[in-house]
Design an enzyme around this catalytic site. Structure first.
Site, PDB file in Angstrom:
ATOM      1  CG  MET A 164      -1.963  -1.234   1.064  1.00 58.80           C
ATOM      2  SD  MET A 164      -3.366  -0.963   2.156  1.00 58.80           S
ATOM      3  CE  MET A 164      -2.771  -0.696   3.718  1.00 58.80           C
TER       4      MET A 164
ATOM      5  CB  ALA B 212       4.114   4.526   3.414  1.00 57.27           C
TER       6      ALA B 212
ATOM      7  N   GLY C 176      11.238  -2.994   5.210  1.00 56.46           N
ATOM      8  CA  GLY C 176      10.228  -4.294   5.255  1.00 56.46           C
ATOM      9  C   GLY C 176       9.931  -4.638   3.706  1.00 56.46           C
ATOM     10  CG  HIS C 177       7.306  -2.465   1.490  1.00 56.59           C
ATOM     11  ND1 HIS C 177       6.879  -1.020   2.172  1.00 56.59           N
ATOM     12  CD2 HIS C 177       5.869  -2.915   1.839  1.00 56.59           C
ATOM     13  CE1 HIS C 177       5.664  -1.021   2.956  1.00 56.59           C
ATOM     14  NE2 HIS C 177       5.318  -2.175   2.518  1.00 56.59           N
TER      15      HIS C 177
ATOM     16  N   GLY D 201       4.848 -10.361   4.012  1.00 56.20           N
ATOM     17  CA  GLY D 201       5.710 -10.410   5.296  1.00 56.20           C
ATOM     18  C   GLY D 201       5.034 -11.161   6.277  1.00 56.20           C
TER      19      GLY D 201
ATOM     20  CE  LYS E  48       3.831  -5.093  11.344  1.00 54.57           C
ATOM     21  NZ  LYS E  48       2.781  -4.667  10.630  1.00 54.57           N
TER      22      LYS E  48
ATOM     23  CB  SER F  76       3.343   2.131   6.144  1.00 54.49           C
ATOM     24  OG  SER F  76       3.842   1.200   5.146  1.00 54.49           O
TER      25      SER F  76
END
Ligand code: PAF
Length: 283
Positions: free
Chosen positions: A30, A32, A36-37, A147, A149, A186
């Site tokens: 999404m 931002a 991590g991305h 992820g 997460k 984000s």
């Protein structure tokens, strides 16, 4: 890196890549963009010849009282970051091209999506499943990286892919953490510097669970009570849920058995920001 905004054009490119026998990996975001991305992109690159990154703030996964309008959208910065990463196509559709006027269809997830995030955010996973399916149909990937997460989201997407016979390999990527252990997200940009440093306690909670289980404490309710206490005694933080679940079904577990793997799920309010995290715990 080519930037595409039109779903039809992205789909035509994806079709051509498949006809040319290119392996396509996709990272859905999404925006931002953060570390991590970028770690997901690196994993995608390992197995795929072509990497597509999508940025779309999906209105259908936000509840009416959630942060859709204030969700960060630093598009210029995201484009610059995407350019510096190893990405072939950046797909950034407009909301109106994903959900045009007269759009009607929403997927309905099952029991995996009912508790935890599903309970706190009604309709959230139906919105996620719908947009993920649409983005898969547009980008036609062989692999998609998500992820760890967002452990429940990952489980819901694995279930979606299995239930709908999608020929896509879902790869889980380890959580990237800030120096104090806070999972990179984000939404961390909403936190004040005090909240950001206090939120390191969430990861300490996961480490506490690992230590207690390593010391043969198998009463999981006792451990979650200790973690809730650690969080609620930290100024500015409030636990929403802390729970051990079965790694596959996400059913809550109260007493651990030796030789098993559980998932510890946590959601914490820091001011008006909700942070989620989790840890894989082996007995
Ligand atoms: O994890 C996210 O960023 C979103 O839920 C996803 C998978 C991109 C769907 O909008």
């Amino acid at each position: 890196m080519q930037i595409i905004t039109d779903p039809g054009q992205m789909q035509a490119i994806a079709e051509k890549l498949r006809l040319n026998r290119q392996l396509v990996g996709v990272v859905l975001t999404m925006g931002a963009l953060h570390e991590g991305h970028l770690s997901l992109v690196k994993i995608a690159r390992k197995s795929a010849g072509i990497v597509i990154l999508t940025i779309f703030v999906n209105p259908r996964q936000f509840g009416p009282t959630e942060d859709l309008h204030r969700y960060p959208r630093p598009l210029e910065q995201d484009i610059a970051l995407a350019k510096s990463a190893d990405i072939d196509y950046l797909f950034v559709p407009e909301a109106g091209s994903i959900y045009p006027e007269h759009y009607q269809t929403t997927l309905e997830c099952g029991v995996l999506a009912e508790r935890f995030e599903g309970e706190q955010r009604p309709g959230h996973f139906n919105g996620v499943a719908t947009v993920v399916t649409k983005l898969f149909n547009i980008t036609k990937p062989h692999t998609a990286i998500f992820g760890e997460k967002d452990a429940q989201q990952l489980a819901v997407i694995r279930q979606l892919v299995a239930d709908l016979n999608m020929d896509i390999t879902i790869v889980a990527a380890p959580t990237v953490r800030e120096e104090n252990g806070l999972a990179v997200s984000s939404r961390n940009t909403y936190l004040s510097s005090q909240e950001r440093s206090a939120a390191g306690i969430i990861y300490q909670g996961i480490c506490h669970a690992e230590k207690r289980i390593a010391a043969q404490e198998y009463n999981l309710q006792a451990i979650t009570a200790e973690i809730k206490e650690m969080i609620s005694s930290t100024p500015g933080l409030n636990p929403a849920y802390v729970c051990f679940v079965n790694e596959t079904t996400f059913e809550p577990v109260e007493t651990a058995e030796k030789g098993k793997v559980y998932r510890l799920l946590l959601a914490v309010h820091a001011g008006n920001v909700r942070l989620i995290d989790n840890g894989k715990i082996r007995t």
